[in-house]
Design a protein around this motif. Structure first.
Motif, PDB file in Angstrom:
ATOM      1  N   ASP A  15       0.800  -1.232   0.000  1.00  0.00           N
ATOM      2  CA  ASP A  15       0.000   0.000   0.000  1.00  0.00           C
ATOM      3  C   ASP A  15       0.828   1.275   0.000  1.00  0.00           C
ATOM      4  OD1 ASP A  15      -2.405  -1.401  -0.073  1.00  0.00           O
ATOM      5  OD2 ASP A  15      -2.470  -1.593   2.107  1.00  0.00           O
ATOM      6  N   GLN A  16       2.075   1.210  -0.433  1.00  0.00           N
ATOM      7  CA  GLN A  16       2.928   2.398  -0.567  1.00  0.00           C
ATOM      8  C   GLN A  16       3.526   2.412  -1.954  1.00  0.00           C
ATOM      9  OE1 GLN A  16       5.855   2.407   2.707  1.00  0.00           O
ATOM     10  NE2 GLN A  16       5.418   4.579   2.775  1.00  0.00           N
ATOM     11  N   PHE A  17       3.681   3.617  -2.524  1.00  0.00           N
ATOM     12  CA  PHE A  17       4.367   3.738  -3.803  1.00  0.00           C
ATOM     13  C   PHE A  17       5.867   3.735  -3.550  1.00  0.00           C
ATOM     14  CE2 PHE A  17       0.240   5.238  -5.122  1.00  0.00           C
ATOM     15  CZ  PHE A  17       0.130   4.725  -6.404  1.00  0.00           C
ATOM     16  N   VAL A  18       6.571   2.877  -4.298  1.00  0.00           N
ATOM     17  CA  VAL A  18       8.023   2.760  -4.175  1.00  0.00           C
ATOM     18  C   VAL A  18       8.611   2.976  -5.564  1.00  0.00           C
ATOM     19  CG1 VAL A  18       9.942   1.247  -3.526  1.00  0.00           C
ATOM     20  CG2 VAL A  18       7.774   1.102  -2.287  1.00  0.00           C
ATOM     21  N   ILE A  19       9.652   3.807  -5.654  1.00  0.00           N
ATOM     22  CA  ILE A  19      10.339   4.012  -6.921  1.00  0.00           C
ATOM     23  C   ILE A  19      11.608   3.181  -6.913  1.00  0.00           C
ATOM     24  CG2 ILE A  19      11.574   6.112  -6.144  1.00  0.00           C
ATOM     25  CD1 ILE A  19      11.175   7.096  -9.118  1.00  0.00           C
ATOM     26  N   PHE A  20      11.884   2.546  -8.048  1.00  0.00           N
ATOM     27  CA  PHE A  20      13.068   1.716  -8.224  1.00  0.00           C
ATOM     28  C   PHE A  20      13.877   2.269  -9.385  1.00  0.00           C
ATOM     29  CE2 PHE A  20       9.953  -0.939  -6.222  1.00  0.00           C
ATOM     30  CZ  PHE A  20      10.661  -1.765  -5.363  1.00  0.00           C
ATOM     31  N   ASP A  21      15.168   2.503  -9.188  1.00  0.00           N
ATOM     32  CA  ASP A  21      16.060   2.849 -10.288  1.00  0.00           C
ATOM     33  C   ASP A  21      16.437   1.540 -10.968  1.00  0.00           C
ATOM     34  OD1 ASP A  21      17.961   4.923 -11.596  1.00  0.00           O
ATOM     35  OD2 ASP A  21      19.228   3.187 -11.148  1.00  0.00           O
ATOM     36  N   LEU A  22      16.331   1.506 -12.288  1.00  0.00           N
ATOM     37  CA  LEU A  22      16.608   0.279 -13.033  1.00  0.00           C
ATOM     38  C   LEU A  22      18.000   0.311 -13.651  1.00  0.00           C
ATOM     39  CD1 LEU A  22      13.109  -0.149 -14.719  1.00  0.00           C
ATOM     40  CD2 LEU A  22      13.945  -1.139 -12.576  1.00  0.00           C
ATOM     41  N   GLY A  26      21.805   7.844 -15.969  1.00  0.00           N
ATOM     42  CA  GLY A  26      21.683   9.171 -15.364  1.00  0.00           C
ATOM     43  C   GLY A  26      21.336   9.167 -13.897  1.00  0.00           C
ATOM     44  N   GLY A  27      20.911   8.014 -13.370  1.00  0.00           N
ATOM     45  CA  GLY A  27      20.566   7.918 -11.963  1.00  0.00           C
ATOM     46  C   GLY A  27      19.176   8.444 -11.654  1.00  0.00           C
ATOM     47  N   THR A  28      18.680   8.046 -10.491  1.00  0.00           N
ATOM     48  CA  THR A  28      17.382   8.489  -9.978  1.00  0.00           C
ATOM     49  C   THR A  28      17.618   9.090  -8.605  1.00  0.00           C
ATOM     50  OG1 THR A  28      16.235   6.739 -11.196  1.00  0.00           O
ATOM     51  CG2 THR A  28      15.056   7.734  -9.344  1.00  0.00           C
ATOM     52  N   LEU A  29      17.126  10.308  -8.411  1.00  0.00           N
ATOM     53  CA  LEU A  29      17.268  10.986  -7.132  1.00  0.00           C
ATOM     54  C   LEU A  29      15.890  11.254  -6.548  1.00  0.00           C
ATOM     55  CD1 LEU A  29      19.756  11.942  -9.023  1.00  0.00           C
ATOM     56  CD2 LEU A  29      20.135  13.576  -7.223  1.00  0.00           C
ATOM     57  N   VAL A  30      15.794  11.174  -5.222  1.00  0.00           N
ATOM     58  CA  VAL A  30      14.590  11.581  -4.504  1.00  0.00           C
ATOM     59  C   VAL A  30      15.041  12.600  -3.473  1.00  0.00           C
ATOM     60  CG1 VAL A  30      12.685  10.870  -3.008  1.00  0.00           C
ATOM     61  CG2 VAL A  30      13.412   9.383  -4.887  1.00  0.00           C
ATOM     62  N   ASN A  31      14.501  13.813  -3.609  1.00  0.00           N
ATOM     63  CA  ASN A  31      14.874  14.932  -2.725  1.00  0.00           C
ATOM     64  C   ASN A  31      16.385  15.143  -2.686  1.00  0.00           C
ATOM     65  OD1 ASN A  31      12.123  15.260  -2.084  1.00  0.00           O
ATOM     66  ND2 ASN A  31      12.286  13.738  -0.464  1.00  0.00           N
ATOM     67  N   GLY A  32      17.015  14.996  -3.866  1.00  0.00           N
ATOM     68  CA  GLY A  32      18.446  15.250  -3.993  1.00  0.00           C
ATOM     69  C   GLY A  32      19.352  14.096  -3.622  1.00  0.00           C
ATOM     70  N   GLU A  33      18.781  12.980  -3.164  1.00  0.00           N
ATOM     71  CA  GLU A  33      19.572  11.816  -2.753  1.00  0.00           C
ATOM     72  C   GLU A  33      19.458  10.722  -3.811  1.00  0.00           C
ATOM     73  OE1 GLU A  33      19.179   8.259   0.578  1.00  0.00           O
ATOM     74  OE2 GLU A  33      18.209  10.180   0.945  1.00  0.00           O
ATOM     75  N   ARG A  34      20.595  10.224  -4.294  1.00  0.00           N
ATOM     76  CA  ARG A  34      20.586   9.142  -5.284  1.00  0.00           C
ATOM     77  C   ARG A  34      20.074   7.875  -4.618  1.00  0.00           C
ATOM     78  NH1 ARG A  34      24.131   8.862 -10.173  1.00  0.00           N
ATOM     79  NH2 ARG A  34      23.570   6.875 -11.119  1.00  0.00           N
ATOM     80  N   ILE A  35      19.151   7.182  -5.288  1.00  0.00           N
ATOM     81  CA  ILE A  35      18.521   6.009  -4.683  1.00  0.00           C
ATOM     82  C   ILE A  35      18.586   4.808  -5.620  1.00  0.00           C
ATOM     83  CG2 ILE A  35      16.945   7.350  -3.235  1.00  0.00           C
ATOM     84  CD1 ILE A  35      15.465   5.590  -6.174  1.00  0.00           C
ATOM     85  N   ARG A  36      18.431   3.620  -5.053  1.00  0.00           N
ATOM     86  CA  ARG A  36      18.201   2.391  -5.827  1.00  0.00           C
ATOM     87  C   ARG A  36      16.712   2.058  -5.716  1.00  0.00           C
ATOM     88  NH1 ARG A  36      21.047  -0.137  -8.959  1.00  0.00           N
ATOM     89  NH2 ARG A  36      20.820  -2.203  -8.121  1.00  0.00           N
ATOM     90  N   GLN A  37      16.160   2.261  -4.507  1.00  0.00           N
ATOM     91  CA  GLN A  37      14.727   2.147  -4.287  1.00  0.00           C
ATOM     92  C   GLN A  37      14.365   2.988  -3.075  1.00  0.00           C
ATOM     93  OE1 GLN A  37      14.430  -2.143  -3.605  1.00  0.00           O
ATOM     94  NE2 GLN A  37      13.575  -1.695  -1.599  1.00  0.00           N
ATOM     95  N   LYS A  38      13.139   3.534  -3.093  1.00  0.00           N
ATOM     96  CA  LYS A  38      12.723   4.390  -1.982  1.00  0.00           C
ATOM     97  C   LYS A  38      11.213   4.504  -1.959  1.00  0.00           C
ATOM     98  CE  LYS A  38      13.650   8.793   0.247  1.00  0.00           C
ATOM     99  NZ  LYS A  38      13.889   8.239   1.557  1.00  0.00           N
ATOM    100  N   SER A  39      10.642   4.416  -0.758  1.00  0.00           N
ATOM    101  CA  SER A  39       9.217   4.675  -0.578  1.00  0.00           C
ATOM    102  C   SER A  39       8.980   6.169  -0.750  1.00  0.00           C
ATOM    103  CB  SER A  39       8.763   4.255   0.823  1.00  0.00           C
ATOM    104  OG  SER A  39       8.903   2.872   0.983  1.00  0.00           O
ATOM    105  N   THR A  47      14.027  13.139  -9.399  1.00  0.00           N
ATOM    106  CA  THR A  47      14.802  13.704 -10.501  1.00  0.00           C
ATOM    107  C   THR A  47      15.343  12.562 -11.343  1.00  0.00           C
ATOM    108  OG1 THR A  47      15.408  15.567  -9.091  1.00  0.00           O
ATOM    109  CG2 THR A  47      16.666  15.279 -11.119  1.00  0.00           C
ATOM    110  N   LEU A  48      14.968  12.576 -12.632  1.00  0.00           N
ATOM    111  CA  LEU A  48      15.422  11.572 -13.591  1.00  0.00           C
ATOM    112  C   LEU A  48      16.269  12.278 -14.631  1.00  0.00           C
ATOM    113  CD1 LEU A  48      12.014   9.748 -14.176  1.00  0.00           C
ATOM    114  CD2 LEU A  48      13.786   9.147 -12.524  1.00  0.00           C
ATOM    115  N   SER A  49      17.563  11.989 -14.666  1.00  0.00           N
ATOM    116  CA  SER A  49      18.496  12.618 -15.615  1.00  0.00           C
ATOM    117  C   SER A  49      18.351  14.133 -15.639  1.00  0.00           C
ATOM    118  CB  SER A  49      18.291  12.040 -17.024  1.00  0.00           C
ATOM    119  OG  SER A  49      18.658  10.688 -17.047  1.00  0.00           O
ATOM    120  N   GLY A  50      18.218  14.736 -14.468  1.00  0.00           N
ATOM    121  CA  GLY A  50      18.132  16.193 -14.362  1.00  0.00           C
ATOM    122  C   GLY A  50      16.737  16.768 -14.520  1.00  0.00           C
ATOM    123  N   VAL A  51      15.731  15.930 -14.777  1.00  0.00           N
ATOM    124  CA  VAL A  51      14.351  16.401 -14.939  1.00  0.00           C
ATOM    125  C   VAL A  51      13.603  16.183 -13.627  1.00  0.00           C
ATOM    126  CG1 VAL A  51      12.191  16.102 -16.207  1.00  0.00           C
ATOM    127  CG2 VAL A  51      14.379  15.841 -17.394  1.00  0.00           C
TER     128      VAL A  51
END
Length: 72
Positions: A15-22, A26-39, A47-51
Motif C-alpha cells: 500500500d505504498q508507492f516505491v520508486i526503483f532505479d533500473l 543518469g541515476g534516480t534521485l529523490v529529494n536530492g539523494e541518489r537512490i536504488r529504491q525508496k518509498s 529527478t530523472l536525468s536532471g528532470v
C-alpha cells in the motif's frame, strides 16, 4: 536530458508507492539523494536525468492501477 523507457519504475508495495532505479545511466534521485529504491511521500521531488518531477498521491487507487504483491 534523455530519460529511457527503462530508467525507473513505480510500484505499489504494501500500500505504498516505491520508486526503483533500473540501473539507469543518469541515476534516480529523490529529494536530492541518489537512490536504488525508496518509498515515496506526497511532495517528494523525483529527478530523472536532471528532470524534476513532484510526486503526489491521492487517497485510494484508480481502477486501472494494478497493485503488485511482493513476497516477504
Amino acid at each position: 536530458a534523455r530519460i529511457s523507457r527503462v530508467h525507473a519504475q513505480l510500484r505499489v508495495v504494501r500500500d505504498q508507492f516505491v520508486i526503483f532505479d533500473l540501473d539507469s545511466t543518469g541515476g534516480t534521485l529523490v529529494n536530492g539523494e541518489r537512490i536504488r529504491q525508496k518509498s515515496l511521500q506526497a511532495g517528494d521531488v523525483i529527478t530523472l536525468s536532471g528532470v524534476p518531477l513532484v510526486f503526489g498521491q491521492e487517497t485510494g487507487y484508480p481502477e486501472d492501477t494494478q497493485q503488485v504483491q511482493v513476497e516477504a
